[in-house]
Design a protein around this motif. Sequence first.
Motif, PDB file in Angstrom:
ATOM      1  N   ARG A 136       0.827  -1.212   0.000  1.00 11.75           N
ATOM      2  CA  ARG A 136       0.000   0.000   0.000  1.00 11.75           C
ATOM      3  C   ARG A 136       0.860   1.261   0.000  1.00 11.75           C
ATOM      4  O   ARG A 136       0.512   2.266  -0.628  1.00 11.75           O
ATOM      5  CB  ARG A 136      -0.935  -0.025   1.209  1.00 11.75           C
ATOM      6  CG  ARG A 136      -1.922  -1.181   1.199  1.00 11.75           C
ATOM      7  CD  ARG A 136      -2.900  -1.102   0.037  1.00 11.75           C
ATOM      8  NE  ARG A 136      -3.874  -0.072   0.246  1.00 11.75           N
ATOM      9  CZ  ARG A 136      -5.088  -0.278   0.779  1.00 11.75           C
ATOM     10  NH1 ARG A 136      -5.447  -1.492   1.141  1.00 11.75           N
ATOM     11  NH2 ARG A 136      -5.931   0.714   0.939  1.00 11.75           N
ATOM     12  N   LEU A 137       1.980   1.230   0.695  1.00  8.31           N
ATOM     13  CA  LEU A 137       2.889   2.388   0.681  1.00  8.31           C
ATOM     14  C   LEU A 137       3.450   2.623  -0.713  1.00  8.31           C
ATOM     15  O   LEU A 137       3.517   3.760  -1.189  1.00  8.31           O
ATOM     16  CB  LEU A 137       4.047   2.164   1.657  1.00  8.31           C
ATOM     17  CG  LEU A 137       3.892   2.587   3.111  1.00  8.31           C
ATOM     18  CD1 LEU A 137       5.180   2.281   3.857  1.00  8.31           C
ATOM     19  CD2 LEU A 137       3.537   4.061   3.248  1.00  8.31           C
ATOM     20  N   ALA A 138       3.878   1.549  -1.362  1.00 14.83           N
ATOM     21  CA  ALA A 138       4.450   1.678  -2.708  1.00 14.83           C
ATOM     22  C   ALA A 138       3.423   2.223  -3.688  1.00 14.83           C
ATOM     23  O   ALA A 138       3.761   3.027  -4.570  1.00 14.83           O
ATOM     24  CB  ALA A 138       4.986   0.322  -3.180  1.00 14.83           C
ATOM     25  N   GLU A 139       2.183   1.821  -3.547  1.00 14.06           N
ATOM     26  CA  GLU A 139       1.120   2.334  -4.421  1.00 14.06           C
ATOM     27  C   GLU A 139       0.837   3.801  -4.130  1.00 14.06           C
ATOM     28  O   GLU A 139       0.664   4.610  -5.049  1.00 14.06           O
ATOM     29  CB  GLU A 139      -0.154   1.511  -4.231  1.00 14.06           C
ATOM     30  CG  GLU A 139      -0.056   0.087  -4.757  1.00 14.06           C
ATOM     31  CD  GLU A 139      -1.291  -0.734  -4.411  1.00 14.06           C
ATOM     32  OE1 GLU A 139      -2.171  -0.219  -3.665  1.00 14.06           O
ATOM     33  OE2 GLU A 139      -1.378  -1.883  -4.876  1.00 14.06           O
ATOM     34  N   ALA A 140       0.787   4.151  -2.841  1.00 16.82           N
ATOM     35  CA  ALA A 140       0.443   5.518  -2.442  1.00 16.82           C
ATOM     36  C   ALA A 140       1.556   6.508  -2.760  1.00 16.82           C
ATOM     37  O   ALA A 140       1.288   7.679  -3.052  1.00 16.82           O
ATOM     38  CB  ALA A 140       0.101   5.567  -0.960  1.00 16.82           C
ATOM     39  N   PHE A 141       2.805   6.064  -2.679  1.00 20.37           N
ATOM     40  CA  PHE A 141       3.954   6.957  -2.892  1.00 20.37           C
ATOM     41  C   PHE A 141       4.803   6.441  -4.056  1.00 20.37           C
ATOM     42  O   PHE A 141       6.021   6.328  -3.954  1.00 20.37           O
ATOM     43  CB  PHE A 141       4.790   7.053  -1.620  1.00 20.37           C
ATOM     44  CG  PHE A 141       4.067   7.687  -0.463  1.00 20.37           C
ATOM     45  CD1 PHE A 141       4.020   9.067  -0.326  1.00 20.37           C
ATOM     46  CD2 PHE A 141       3.428   6.905   0.489  1.00 20.37           C
ATOM     47  CE1 PHE A 141       3.356   9.660   0.737  1.00 20.37           C
ATOM     48  CE2 PHE A 141       2.761   7.485   1.554  1.00 20.37           C
ATOM     49  CZ  PHE A 141       2.718   8.876   1.678  1.00 20.37           C
ATOM     50  N   ALA A 142       4.128   6.151  -5.159  1.00 17.86           N
ATOM     51  CA  ALA A 142       4.815   5.565  -6.316  1.00 17.86           C
ATOM     52  C   ALA A 142       5.904   6.475  -6.866  1.00 17.86           C
ATOM     53  O   ALA A 142       6.857   6.001  -7.494  1.00 17.86           O
ATOM     54  CB  ALA A 142       3.797   5.243  -7.405  1.00 17.86           C
ATOM     55  N   ASP A 143       5.789   7.790  -6.624  1.00 19.51           N
ATOM     56  CA  ASP A 143       6.798   8.722  -7.117  1.00 19.51           C
ATOM     57  C   ASP A 143       8.033   8.777  -6.213  1.00 19.51           C
ATOM     58  O   ASP A 143       9.045   9.393  -6.579  1.00 19.51           O
ATOM     59  CB  ASP A 143       6.203  10.123  -7.250  1.00 19.51           C
ATOM     60  CG  ASP A 143       5.653  10.643  -5.924  1.00 19.51           C
ATOM     61  OD1 ASP A 143       5.214   9.813  -5.088  1.00 19.51           O
ATOM     62  OD2 ASP A 143       5.652  11.873  -5.716  1.00 19.51           O
ATOM     63  N   ARG A 144       7.961   8.145  -5.035  1.00 20.72           N
ATOM     64  CA  ARG A 144       9.079   8.203  -4.083  1.00 20.72           C
ATOM     65  C   ARG A 144       9.628   6.847  -3.696  1.00 20.72           C
ATOM     66  O   ARG A 144      10.795   6.738  -3.306  1.00 20.72           O
ATOM     67  CB  ARG A 144       8.635   8.910  -2.793  1.00 20.72           C
ATOM     68  CG  ARG A 144       8.036  10.284  -3.000  1.00 20.72           C
ATOM     69  CD  ARG A 144       7.709  10.909  -1.659  1.00 20.72           C
ATOM     70  NE  ARG A 144       6.653  11.908  -1.789  1.00 20.72           N
ATOM     71  CZ  ARG A 144       6.180  12.603  -0.785  1.00 20.72           C
ATOM     72  NH1 ARG A 144       6.664  12.414   0.426  1.00 20.72           N
ATOM     73  NH2 ARG A 144       5.216  13.489  -0.977  1.00 20.72           N
ATOM     74  N   LEU A 145       8.797   5.822  -3.760  1.00 17.86           N
ATOM     75  CA  LEU A 145       9.213   4.504  -3.285  1.00 17.86           C
ATOM     76  C   LEU A 145       8.938   3.445  -4.337  1.00 17.86           C
ATOM     77  O   LEU A 145       7.863   3.440  -4.958  1.00 17.86           O
ATOM     78  CB  LEU A 145       8.432   4.105  -2.018  1.00 17.86           C
ATOM     79  CG  LEU A 145       8.558   4.949  -0.755  1.00 17.86           C
ATOM     80  CD1 LEU A 145       7.572   4.431   0.287  1.00 17.86           C
ATOM     81  CD2 LEU A 145       9.969   4.909  -0.209  1.00 17.86           C
ATOM     82  N   ASP A 146       9.911   2.540  -4.518  1.00 21.96           N
ATOM     83  CA  ASP A 146       9.575   1.313  -5.220  1.00 21.96           C
ATOM     84  C   ASP A 146       9.240   0.267  -4.157  1.00 21.96           C
ATOM     85  O   ASP A 146       9.289   0.548  -2.952  1.00 21.96           O
ATOM     86  CB  ASP A 146      10.702   0.862  -6.146  1.00 21.96           C
ATOM     87  CG  ASP A 146      12.016   0.591  -5.405  1.00 21.96           C
ATOM     88  OD1 ASP A 146      11.982   0.311  -4.185  1.00 21.96           O
ATOM     89  OD2 ASP A 146      13.079   0.662  -6.054  1.00 21.96           O
ATOM     90  N   LEU A 147       8.914  -0.941  -4.588  1.00 22.03           N
ATOM     91  CA  LEU A 147       8.455  -1.943  -3.623  1.00 22.03           C
ATOM     92  C   LEU A 147       9.570  -2.346  -2.659  1.00 22.03           C
ATOM     93  O   LEU A 147       9.300  -2.614  -1.473  1.00 22.03           O
ATOM     94  CB  LEU A 147       7.925  -3.177  -4.351  1.00 22.03           C
ATOM     95  CG  LEU A 147       7.110  -4.179  -3.518  1.00 22.03           C
ATOM     96  CD1 LEU A 147       5.985  -3.474  -2.758  1.00 22.03           C
ATOM     97  CD2 LEU A 147       6.556  -5.282  -4.389  1.00 22.03           C
ATOM     98  N   VAL A 148      10.807  -2.357  -3.122  1.00 16.18           N
ATOM     99  CA  VAL A 148      11.923  -2.705  -2.231  1.00 16.18           C
ATOM    100  C   VAL A 148      12.093  -1.642  -1.146  1.00 16.18           C
ATOM    101  O   VAL A 148      12.267  -1.946   0.041  1.00 16.18           O
ATOM    102  CB  VAL A 148      13.229  -2.866  -3.037  1.00 16.18           C
ATOM    103  CG1 VAL A 148      14.436  -2.985  -2.101  1.00 16.18           C
ATOM    104  CG2 VAL A 148      13.151  -4.089  -3.944  1.00 16.18           C
TER     105      VAL A 148
END
Length: 201
Positions: A136-148
């Motif tokens: 959910r974090l990766a989806e919400a902050f796709a411009d800042r975080l990848d899944l790793v």
Amino acid sequence: MSLRDRKRARTRQALVDAATDLFERQGYDRTTVADIAAAAEIGTRTFFSYFASKEELLFPEADTRVQAVIAAIDSRTPDEGPAEVLLRALSTVPDTGDDMVGPLAALRLELTRTVPAVRGRALQIQLDAQQEIARRLAEAFADRLDLVQAAALTGAFIGAITGVLQVLLEGPDRITTPADLHAAVRTATDTALAPWLRPGA
């Protein structure tokens, strides 16, 4: 809550209380689902409409806490980064006393150490929570975080909480109130997530 919901909540709590008492008095392995159901004055079949197994009784609020974190992610504001969202989630997570600082918490820690089935369930709950929150974090902050990166941040967050709970429940000066526990958890998570925080956050 409706009358039906309140009744279900009371029955659910009665099962948790009965299991805690029985596990302490006669041991985890010697306590059956039928014993717990009888102590809570319900039928054995009814037990399974509340919990899937004996192990589940030891983690009654696990899903509630994950949902609180997800709700914080979903309600993020434009000036919040992922670390700020996770820290804010702590203020919305219910502080249910016995689940976190009472007899159930100490019993759960002991059984996690000594009973393989409980340890396995604890690890599975933690893994599932980390995966769901990271996704959910990766989806919400796709411009800042990848899944790793999201997995690393979530691991630091949950690891800090898990670590401080073990220290506080094992130490000679045990935390006994939800407010004190919350303060200790906040200190631990602030420390763990400091590298991820925005300047001035």
